[in-house]
Write a protein that holds these residues in place. Structure first.
Motif, PDB file in Angstrom:
ATOM      1  N   SER A 266       1.510  34.235  13.755  1.00 57.00           N
ATOM      2  CA  SER A 266       1.115  34.253  15.164  1.00 57.00           C
ATOM      3  C   SER A 266       1.570  33.001  15.897  1.00 57.00           C
ATOM      4  O   SER A 266       1.638  31.916  15.324  1.00 57.00           O
ATOM      5  CB  SER A 266      -0.407  34.364  15.279  1.00 57.00           C
ATOM      6  OG  SER A 266      -0.862  35.570  14.728  1.00 57.00           O
TER       7      SER A 266
ATOM      8  N   VAL B 234      -5.348  37.878   7.337  1.00 59.46           N
ATOM      9  CA  VAL B 234      -3.975  37.483   7.035  1.00 59.46           C
ATOM     10  C   VAL B 234      -3.230  37.298   8.348  1.00 59.46           C
ATOM     11  O   VAL B 234      -3.055  38.251   9.110  1.00 59.46           O
ATOM     12  CB  VAL B 234      -3.281  38.552   6.164  1.00 59.46           C
ATOM     13  CG1 VAL B 234      -1.860  38.135   5.833  1.00 59.46           C
ATOM     14  CG2 VAL B 234      -4.082  38.815   4.895  1.00 59.46           C
ATOM     15  N   ASP B 235      -2.832  36.065   8.630  1.00 63.34           N
ATOM     16  CA  ASP B 235      -2.091  35.767   9.849  1.00 63.34           C
ATOM     17  C   ASP B 235      -0.599  35.933   9.568  1.00 63.34           C
ATOM     18  O   ASP B 235      -0.058  35.310   8.664  1.00 63.34           O
ATOM     19  CB  ASP B 235      -2.386  34.343  10.307  1.00 63.34           C
ATOM     20  CG  ASP B 235      -1.600  33.963  11.546  1.00 63.34           C
ATOM     21  OD1 ASP B 235      -1.323  34.852  12.373  1.00 63.34           O
ATOM     22  OD2 ASP B 235      -1.257  32.777  11.687  1.00 63.34           O
ATOM     23  N   ASP B 236       0.052  36.759  10.349  1.00 65.30           N
ATOM     24  CA  ASP B 236       1.465  37.071  10.134  1.00 65.30           C
ATOM     25  C   ASP B 236       2.364  36.294  11.092  1.00 65.30           C
ATOM     26  O   ASP B 236       3.150  36.868  11.830  1.00 65.30           O
ATOM     27  CB  ASP B 236       1.681  38.575  10.274  1.00 65.30           C
ATOM     28  CG  ASP B 236       3.037  39.033   9.767  1.00 65.30           C
ATOM     29  OD1 ASP B 236       3.668  38.277   9.005  1.00 65.30           O
ATOM     30  OD2 ASP B 236       3.460  40.137  10.145  1.00 65.30           O
TER      31      ASP B 236
ATOM     32  N   PRO C 192      -5.285  42.391   8.821  1.00 65.74           N
ATOM     33  CA  PRO C 192      -4.019  41.786   9.243  1.00 65.74           C
ATOM     34  C   PRO C 192      -4.147  41.306  10.691  1.00 65.74           C
ATOM     35  O   PRO C 192      -4.852  41.910  11.495  1.00 65.74           O
ATOM     36  CB  PRO C 192      -3.013  42.935   9.129  1.00 65.74           C
ATOM     37  CG  PRO C 192      -3.831  44.174   9.270  1.00 65.74           C
ATOM     38  CD  PRO C 192      -5.206  43.837   8.746  1.00 65.74           C
TER      39      PRO C 192
ATOM     40  N   TYR D 156      -1.982  39.423  14.057  1.00 65.86           N
ATOM     41  CA  TYR D 156      -0.805  38.852  14.711  1.00 65.86           C
ATOM     42  C   TYR D 156      -1.155  38.631  16.176  1.00 65.86           C
ATOM     43  O   TYR D 156      -1.416  39.591  16.915  1.00 65.86           O
ATOM     44  CB  TYR D 156       0.418  39.769  14.588  1.00 65.86           C
ATOM     45  CG  TYR D 156       1.652  39.173  15.229  1.00 65.86           C
ATOM     46  CD1 TYR D 156       2.328  38.125  14.627  1.00 65.86           C
ATOM     47  CD2 TYR D 156       2.098  39.631  16.454  1.00 65.86           C
ATOM     48  CE1 TYR D 156       3.444  37.559  15.218  1.00 65.86           C
ATOM     49  CE2 TYR D 156       3.206  39.072  17.065  1.00 65.86           C
ATOM     50  CZ  TYR D 156       3.878  38.045  16.445  1.00 65.86           C
ATOM     51  OH  TYR D 156       4.972  37.460  17.032  1.00 65.86           O
TER      52      TYR D 156
END
Length: 69
Positions: free
Chosen positions: A55, A51-53, A17, A19
């Protein structure tokens, strides 16, 4: 006999993950590559899934560009 389906899939999936991690991703990806290329008795097949949340620091752009190369 049919083909072995495991030959078409990596042995490991590394899910990360992320961010606002654009500055740390290059080193993290390189460290994962080093481990899977020589950290075992023999090299392993693997995939890295980041997985880019949402950013705001360009992480998504970095990931998009790195998958195209």
């Amino acid at each position: 006999m049919g083909k072995d389906p495991s030959k078409n899939h990596p042995e490991f999936s590394v899910v990360i993950p992320s961010y606002n991690e654009v500055e740390s991703l290059p080193e993290l990806i390189e460290r994962v590559r080093v481990v899977f290329s020589g950290g075992f008795d023999s090299p392993k097949t693997y995939e890295i899934i980041i997985v880019d949340d949402g950013s705001s620091d360009g992480t998504g752009d970095y990931l998009s560009k790195s998958t195209q190369s």
